[in-house]
Design a protein around this motif. Structure first.
Motif, PDB file in Angstrom:
ATOM      1  N   PHE A  28       0.548  17.811  81.648  1.00  0.00           N
ATOM      2  CA  PHE A  28       1.053  18.118  82.985  1.00  0.00           C
ATOM      3  C   PHE A  28       2.423  18.802  82.916  1.00  0.00           C
ATOM      4  CE2 PHE A  28       2.987  17.074  87.090  1.00  0.00           C
ATOM      5  CZ  PHE A  28       1.984  17.461  87.953  1.00  0.00           C
ATOM      6  N   GLY A  29       3.281  18.307  82.050  1.00  0.00           N
ATOM      7  CA  GLY A  29       4.626  18.872  81.921  1.00  0.00           C
ATOM      8  C   GLY A  29       4.602  20.333  81.517  1.00  0.00           C
ATOM      9  N   SER A  30       3.742  20.677  80.566  1.00  0.00           N
ATOM     10  CA  SER A  30       3.687  22.072  80.133  1.00  0.00           C
ATOM     11  C   SER A  30       3.067  22.953  81.209  1.00  0.00           C
ATOM     12  CB  SER A  30       2.935  22.206  78.806  1.00  0.00           C
ATOM     13  OG  SER A  30       1.568  21.916  78.972  1.00  0.00           O
ATOM     14  N   LEU A  31       2.155  22.399  82.003  1.00  0.00           N
ATOM     15  CA  LEU A  31       1.586  23.168  83.113  1.00  0.00           C
ATOM     16  C   LEU A  31       2.663  23.502  84.150  1.00  0.00           C
ATOM     17  CD1 LEU A  31      -1.806  21.322  83.666  1.00  0.00           C
ATOM     18  CD2 LEU A  31      -1.493  23.652  82.815  1.00  0.00           C
ATOM     19  N   VAL A  32       3.473  22.516  84.506  1.00  0.00           N
ATOM     20  CA  VAL A  32       4.549  22.750  85.478  1.00  0.00           C
ATOM     21  C   VAL A  32       5.556  23.742  84.895  1.00  0.00           C
ATOM     22  CG1 VAL A  32       6.457  21.701  86.756  1.00  0.00           C
ATOM     23  CG2 VAL A  32       4.259  20.531  86.641  1.00  0.00           C
ATOM     24  N   SER A  33       5.877  23.594  83.618  1.00  0.00           N
ATOM     25  CA  SER A  33       6.820  24.508  82.965  1.00  0.00           C
ATOM     26  C   SER A  33       6.299  25.937  82.939  1.00  0.00           C
ATOM     27  CB  SER A  33       7.103  24.056  81.530  1.00  0.00           C
ATOM     28  OG  SER A  33       7.777  22.836  81.527  1.00  0.00           O
ATOM     29  N   ALA A  34       5.002  26.082  82.858  1.00  0.00           N
ATOM     30  CA  ALA A  34       4.399  27.410  82.779  1.00  0.00           C
ATOM     31  C   ALA A  34       4.271  28.089  84.148  1.00  0.00           C
ATOM     32  CB  ALA A  34       3.021  27.313  82.132  1.00  0.00           C
ATOM     33  N   LEU A 117      11.055  21.378  92.549  1.00  0.00           N
ATOM     34  CA  LEU A 117       9.803  21.358  91.788  1.00  0.00           C
ATOM     35  C   LEU A 117       8.616  20.799  92.570  1.00  0.00           C
ATOM     36  CD1 LEU A 117      11.032  20.307  88.236  1.00  0.00           C
ATOM     37  CD2 LEU A 117      10.434  22.590  89.062  1.00  0.00           C
ATOM     38  N   LYS A 118       8.869  20.146  93.688  1.00  0.00           N
ATOM     39  CA  LYS A 118       7.783  19.511  94.439  1.00  0.00           C
ATOM     40  C   LYS A 118       6.639  20.469  94.779  1.00  0.00           C
ATOM     41  CE  LYS A 118       6.714  16.632  98.391  1.00  0.00           C
ATOM     42  NZ  LYS A 118       7.193  15.927  99.563  1.00  0.00           N
ATOM     43  N   PRO A 119       6.922  21.665  95.300  1.00  0.00           N
ATOM     44  CA  PRO A 119       5.796  22.569  95.600  1.00  0.00           C
ATOM     45  C   PRO A 119       5.007  22.976  94.346  1.00  0.00           C
ATOM     46  CG  PRO A 119       7.846  23.388  96.561  1.00  0.00           C
ATOM     47  CD  PRO A 119       8.193  22.222  95.713  1.00  0.00           C
ATOM     48  N   LEU A 120       5.697  23.133  93.239  1.00  0.00           N
ATOM     49  CA  LEU A 120       5.022  23.504  91.990  1.00  0.00           C
ATOM     50  C   LEU A 120       4.161  22.360  91.482  1.00  0.00           C
ATOM     51  CD1 LEU A 120       8.056  25.247  90.280  1.00  0.00           C
ATOM     52  CD2 LEU A 120       6.170  26.344  91.493  1.00  0.00           C
ATOM     53  N   VAL A 121       4.704  21.154  91.544  1.00  0.00           N
ATOM     54  CA  VAL A 121       3.964  19.972  91.109  1.00  0.00           C
ATOM     55  C   VAL A 121       2.713  19.792  91.969  1.00  0.00           C
ATOM     56  CG1 VAL A 121       4.066  17.440  91.021  1.00  0.00           C
ATOM     57  CG2 VAL A 121       5.950  18.793  90.090  1.00  0.00           C
ATOM     58  N   GLU A 122       2.865  19.990  93.267  1.00  0.00           N
ATOM     59  CA  GLU A 122       1.717  19.855  94.165  1.00  0.00           C
ATOM     60  C   GLU A 122       0.640  20.899  93.849  1.00  0.00           C
ATOM     61  OE1 GLU A 122       3.530  20.003  98.039  1.00  0.00           O
ATOM     62  OE2 GLU A 122       3.991  17.856  98.014  1.00  0.00           O
ATOM     63  N   GLN A 123       1.055  22.114  93.498  1.00  0.00           N
ATOM     64  CA  GLN A 123       0.090  23.156  93.131  1.00  0.00           C
ATOM     65  C   GLN A 123      -0.674  22.766  91.869  1.00  0.00           C
ATOM     66  OE1 GLN A 123       2.764  26.598  92.973  1.00  0.00           O
ATOM     67  NE2 GLN A 123       1.406  27.602  94.455  1.00  0.00           N
ATOM     68  N   VAL A 124       0.046  22.249  90.880  1.00  0.00           N
ATOM     69  CA  VAL A 124      -0.599  21.840  89.629  1.00  0.00           C
ATOM     70  C   VAL A 124      -1.547  20.675  89.889  1.00  0.00           C
ATOM     71  CG1 VAL A 124      -0.192  20.866  87.328  1.00  0.00           C
ATOM     72  CG2 VAL A 124       1.256  22.718  88.154  1.00  0.00           C
ATOM     73  N   GLU A 125      -1.116  19.701  90.674  1.00  0.00           N
ATOM     74  CA  GLU A 125      -1.984  18.561  90.998  1.00  0.00           C
ATOM     75  C   GLU A 125      -3.259  19.021  91.711  1.00  0.00           C
ATOM     76  OE1 GLU A 125       0.722  16.123  93.251  1.00  0.00           O
ATOM     77  OE2 GLU A 125       1.340  14.975  91.490  1.00  0.00           O
TER      78      GLU A 125
END
Length: 169
Positions: A28-34, A117-125
């Motif tokens: 998950f961390g690398s997905l958010v970082s990417a 980061l919340k919008p990015l995290v929500e997109q990844v989720e």
């Protein structure tokens, strides 16, 4: 005999479908970082941090000057013990104020990071959930953290039953 063999075959088929649950994992961390917006969020967070830290550095520099002046005045012998004690107490209070500001900086940075980061995290989720459902995964684990589940199919929560078994209300 044929009925027994047929029942056994059907039982194995039912058990086999129940056991063939798909599990997956991702980092998950690398997905958010990417994510494309992460670099911009990091840049904004760094600028915000510099702004907060510069104020703290000013406070620390002023405090250090006061401490140096206190020791100079103490060694000169020109001040009464009462005056020196009052100044020492004021310095201790100022030091506590600086330490409280450091904690405030950490809290503000954490809140700002979460906000950015919340919008990015929500997109990844959402993407993980979509991929999991589309591919029939029952559960997706996060390999960037120990014991972290990113997606799970709806299931029966047995917490109450386990509490009863343990004698917990």
């Amino acid at each position: 005999m044929k009925k027994i063999v047929l029942m056994l075959a059907m039982s194995l088929a039912v058990v086999g479908t129940g056991v063939a649950q798909k599990y997956g994992h991702c980092n998950f961390g690398s997905l958010v970082s990417a994510m494309p917006g992460t670099k911009q969020a990091d840049t904004e967070l760094e600028a915000y941090q510099k702004q907060l830290v510069s104020k703290g550095e000013e406070m620390a520099t002023a405090f250090q000057q006061k401490v140096t002046q206190y020791y100079t005045d103490q060694q000169s012998g020109d001040f009464t013990p009462k005056v020196l004690a009052d100044r020492e107490q004021a310095l201790q209070q100022e030091q506590q104020t600086i330490m409280a500001y450091e904690q405030e900086i950490q809290q503000k940075l954490g809140a700002k990071r979460e906000e950015l980061l919340k919008p990015l995290v929500e997109q990844v989720e959402a993407a993980i959930s979509k991929v999991a459902k589309a591919n029939g995964y029952v559960m997706i684990f996060d390999t960037s953290m120990f014991n972290s589940i990113l997606f799970a199919e709806e299931a029966v929560d047995i917490t109450a039953q386990v509490k009863t078994e343990l004698g917990i209300e």
